[in-house]
Enzyme design. Sequence first.
Site, PDB file in Angstrom:
ATOM      1  N   TYR A  67      -5.469  -6.390  -6.286  1.00  0.00           N
ATOM      2  CA  TYR A  67      -4.273  -5.629  -6.668  1.00  0.00           C
ATOM      3  C   TYR A  67      -3.037  -6.528  -6.715  1.00  0.00           C
ATOM      4  O   TYR A  67      -2.153  -6.341  -7.556  1.00  0.00           O
ATOM      5  CB  TYR A  67      -4.074  -4.393  -5.772  1.00  0.00           C
ATOM      6  CG  TYR A  67      -4.927  -3.257  -6.284  1.00  0.00           C
ATOM      7  CD1 TYR A  67      -4.477  -2.412  -7.289  1.00  0.00           C
ATOM      8  CD2 TYR A  67      -6.227  -3.095  -5.821  1.00  0.00           C
ATOM      9  CE1 TYR A  67      -5.279  -1.416  -7.819  1.00  0.00           C
ATOM     10  CE2 TYR A  67      -7.045  -2.094  -6.334  1.00  0.00           C
ATOM     11  CZ  TYR A  67      -6.571  -1.257  -7.338  1.00  0.00           C
ATOM     12  OH  TYR A  67      -7.371  -0.291  -7.870  1.00  0.00           O
ATOM     13  N   ASN A 102      -2.297   4.583 -17.073  1.00  0.00           N
ATOM     14  CA  ASN A 102      -1.974   3.215 -16.655  1.00  0.00           C
ATOM     15  C   ASN A 102      -1.166   3.186 -15.367  1.00  0.00           C
ATOM     16  O   ASN A 102      -0.310   4.041 -15.154  1.00  0.00           O
ATOM     17  CB  ASN A 102      -1.196   2.499 -17.769  1.00  0.00           C
ATOM     18  CG  ASN A 102      -2.020   2.396 -19.037  1.00  0.00           C
ATOM     19  OD1 ASN A 102      -3.222   2.618 -19.004  1.00  0.00           O
ATOM     20  ND2 ASN A 102      -1.386   2.077 -20.150  1.00  0.00           N
ATOM     21  N   HIS A 119      -2.842   8.166 -12.624  1.00  0.00           N
ATOM     22  CA  HIS A 119      -3.607   7.329 -11.689  1.00  0.00           C
ATOM     23  C   HIS A 119      -2.724   6.523 -10.739  1.00  0.00           C
ATOM     24  O   HIS A 119      -3.174   5.526 -10.194  1.00  0.00           O
ATOM     25  CB  HIS A 119      -4.541   6.386 -12.481  1.00  0.00           C
ATOM     26  CG  HIS A 119      -5.618   7.116 -13.224  1.00  0.00           C
ATOM     27  ND1 HIS A 119      -6.403   6.530 -14.195  1.00  0.00           N
ATOM     28  CD2 HIS A 119      -6.058   8.394 -13.129  1.00  0.00           C
ATOM     29  CE1 HIS A 119      -7.256   7.415 -14.671  1.00  0.00           C
ATOM     30  NE2 HIS A 119      -7.067   8.555 -14.047  1.00  0.00           N
ATOM     31  N   CYS A 127       0.304   4.713   3.056  1.00  0.00           N
ATOM     32  CA  CYS A 127      -0.621   4.675   4.190  1.00  0.00           C
ATOM     33  C   CYS A 127      -1.840   5.531   3.850  1.00  0.00           C
ATOM     34  O   CYS A 127      -1.712   6.640   3.336  1.00  0.00           O
ATOM     35  CB  CYS A 127       0.075   5.213   5.436  1.00  0.00           C
ATOM     36  SG  CYS A 127      -1.070   5.410   6.812  1.00  0.00           S
ATOM     37  N   CYS A 130      -1.419   8.655   6.807  1.00  0.00           N
ATOM     38  CA  CYS A 130      -0.299   9.620   6.827  1.00  0.00           C
ATOM     39  C   CYS A 130       0.436   9.701   5.491  1.00  0.00           C
ATOM     40  O   CYS A 130       1.370  10.493   5.354  1.00  0.00           O
ATOM     41  CB  CYS A 130       0.675   9.279   7.960  1.00  0.00           C
ATOM     42  SG  CYS A 130       1.689   7.822   7.632  1.00  0.00           S
ATOM     43  N   CYS A 147       0.357   0.636   8.666  1.00  0.00           N
ATOM     44  CA  CYS A 147       1.462   1.596   8.791  1.00  0.00           C
ATOM     45  C   CYS A 147       1.865   1.714  10.265  1.00  0.00           C
ATOM     46  O   CYS A 147       1.080   1.376  11.165  1.00  0.00           O
ATOM     47  CB  CYS A 147       0.958   2.941   8.279  1.00  0.00           C
ATOM     48  SG  CYS A 147       2.118   4.305   8.426  1.00  0.00           S
ATOM     49  N   CYS A 149       1.897   4.299  11.848  1.00  0.00           N
ATOM     50  CA  CYS A 149       0.971   5.243  12.499  1.00  0.00           C
ATOM     51  C   CYS A 149      -0.363   4.573  12.842  1.00  0.00           C
ATOM     52  O   CYS A 149      -1.228   5.191  13.457  1.00  0.00           O
ATOM     53  CB  CYS A 149       0.736   6.461  11.598  1.00  0.00           C
ATOM     54  SG  CYS A 149      -0.468   6.178  10.275  1.00  0.00           S
ATOM     55  N   GLY A 186      -5.071   4.368 -27.189  1.00  0.00           N
ATOM     56  CA  GLY A 186      -5.660   3.278 -26.403  1.00  0.00           C
ATOM     57  C   GLY A 186      -6.405   3.671 -25.145  1.00  0.00           C
ATOM     58  O   GLY A 186      -6.261   3.019 -24.119  1.00  0.00           O
TER      59      GLY A 186
HETATM   60  P1  OAD Z   1     -10.420   1.384 -21.088  1.00  0.00           P
HETATM   61  O1  OAD Z   1     -10.407  -0.063 -20.767  1.00  0.00           O
HETATM   62  O2  OAD Z   1     -11.621   2.165 -20.684  1.00  0.00           O
HETATM   63  O3  OAD Z   1     -10.249   1.587 -22.654  1.00  0.00           O
HETATM   64  C1  OAD Z   1      -9.244   0.934 -23.377  1.00  0.00           C
HETATM   65  C2  OAD Z   1      -9.302   1.446 -24.801  1.00  0.00           C
HETATM   66  O4  OAD Z   1      -8.225   0.880 -25.499  1.00  0.00           O
HETATM   67  C3  OAD Z   1     -10.578   1.081 -25.551  1.00  0.00           C
HETATM   68  O5  OAD Z   1     -11.083   2.247 -26.181  1.00  0.00           O
HETATM   69  C4  OAD Z   1     -10.100   0.050 -26.588  1.00  0.00           C
HETATM   70  O6  OAD Z   1     -10.814   0.148 -27.821  1.00  0.00           O
HETATM   71  C5  OAD Z   1      -8.663   0.443 -26.771  1.00  0.00           C
HETATM   72  N1  OAD Z   1      -7.761  -0.644 -27.154  1.00  0.00           N
HETATM   73  C6  OAD Z   1      -7.757  -1.926 -26.727  1.00  0.00           C
HETATM   74  N2  OAD Z   1      -6.721  -2.603 -27.245  1.00  0.00           N
HETATM   75  C7  OAD Z   1      -6.039  -1.729 -28.034  1.00  0.00           C
HETATM   76  C8  OAD Z   1      -4.867  -1.811 -28.838  1.00  0.00           C
HETATM   77  N3  OAD Z   1      -4.168  -2.937 -28.953  1.00  0.00           N
HETATM   78  N4  OAD Z   1      -4.475  -0.704 -29.503  1.00  0.00           N
HETATM   79  C9  OAD Z   1      -5.166   0.471 -29.406  1.00  0.00           C
HETATM   80  N5  OAD Z   1      -6.283   0.609 -28.648  1.00  0.00           N
HETATM   81  C10 OAD Z   1      -6.709  -0.471 -27.972  1.00  0.00           C
HETATM   82  O7  OAD Z   1      -9.070   1.993 -20.508  1.00  0.00           O
HETATM   83  P2  OAD Z   1      -8.745   3.498 -20.110  1.00  0.00           P
HETATM   84  O8  OAD Z   1      -9.321   4.457 -21.070  1.00  0.00           O
HETATM   85  O9  OAD Z   1      -7.287   3.543 -19.853  1.00  0.00           O
HETATM   86  O10 OAD Z   1      -9.088   4.141 -13.795  1.00  0.00           O
HETATM   87  O11 OAD Z   1      -9.502   3.611 -18.731  1.00  0.00           O
HETATM   88  C11 OAD Z   1      -9.412   4.797 -18.012  1.00  0.00           C
HETATM   89  C12 OAD Z   1      -9.501   4.514 -16.548  1.00  0.00           C
HETATM   90  O12 OAD Z   1     -10.687   3.769 -16.271  1.00  0.00           O
HETATM   91  C13 OAD Z   1      -8.390   3.621 -16.002  1.00  0.00           C
HETATM   92  O13 OAD Z   1      -7.203   4.320 -15.729  1.00  0.00           O
HETATM   93  C14 OAD Z   1      -9.008   3.071 -14.760  1.00  0.00           C
HETATM   94  C15 OAD Z   1     -10.368   2.709 -15.324  1.00  0.00           C
HETATM   95  O14 OAD Z   1     -11.394   2.616 -14.441  1.00  0.00           O
HETATM   96  C16 OAD Z   1      -9.088   3.885 -12.470  1.00  0.00           C
HETATM   97  O15 OAD Z   1      -8.990   2.753 -12.018  1.00  0.00           O
HETATM   98  C17 OAD Z   1      -9.187   5.122 -11.627  1.00  0.00           C
END
Ligand code: OAD
Length: 246
Positions: A67, A102, A119, A127, A130, A147, A149, A186
């Site tokens: 992270y 995002n 997300h 924490c 808590c 924390c 706590c 995206g």
């Molecule tokens: P993904 O990485 O699963 O998907 C990204 C999407 O963006 C894909 O379908 C690509 O084709 C598209 N893409 C890439 N570049 C692009 C661009 N320049 N313009 C338009 N589209 C583009 O990302 P998310 O769908 O956001 O969750 O993923 C969902 C969740 O899965 C995230 O929030 C995260 C991950 O695990 C957690 O961590 C809980």
Amino acid sequence: MCQIPDELIKRMRNIRRLVISTGAGVSAESGVPTFRGDGGVWDKMSPHEMASVDGFMKNPELVWQWYQHRLEIRDNVKPNRGHEVIAELEKRFDYFTLITQNIDGLHTVAGSINVLELHGNITRNKCLDCQEMYEPEIDLSDGLPYCECGGMIRPDVVWFGESLPETVLEKAFTDTEASELFISVGTSAIVQPAASLPLMASRSGAYVVEINLESTPMTASVDLFLQGKSGELLPRILDEFSKNTD
Ligand code: OAD
């Protein structure tokens, strides 16, 4: 390059309620890696190890390092034209909501105001026990952060197996159902509940548009699929929308 259909621009001129929903693809052109697809984060690491409470409890140092690495990436990138156009569109509609999966906070940096972060946000910590909030600067050289706590401090993001923040999710559902135009940008449309929002919008009568480099499980059910980069297509949509129609 795909055309921006007149139909979309006409609809934009006739509605008051716009919802835009974004995923990692909108930040890709800023240099933030996506999760899936070629070179995606989940090709190199396991979501269970890096994005679950179990994984964190098993190896908190590793999860913290990752992270902090993502925070470093985020601190060194800027919003792209896609983020900027979304912020500009917010000013043009009476009711506008941005729903994002995002955690990079780039929409807010670009000027978006009404943002629902489904997300969480990587710049916040909390924490585990808590829920007390903590500053983004966590110095791991002093050891793992705790924390007052006694609970462990963790990034304020939603991990797999965790519930989304309730009020944020409720607002996302309400605004989605009220939307007249819903634009999904995206996202691979795989992770729930975000993946169900376009369908919810469609069932409530909204015109649903998807912008993505490639088709997704959502593509077959949208009204309009625009294939390409969000940083290129969104500015073209704004240009067409801004043209004088007299
Ligand atoms: P993904 O990485 O699963 O998907 C990204 C999407 O963006 C894909 O379908 C690509 O084709 C598209 N893409 C890439 N570049 C692009 C661009 N320049 N313009 C338009 N589209 C583009 O990302 P998310 O769908 O956001 O969750 O993923 C969902 C969740 O899965 C995230 O929030 C995260 C991950 O695990 C957690 O961590 C809980």
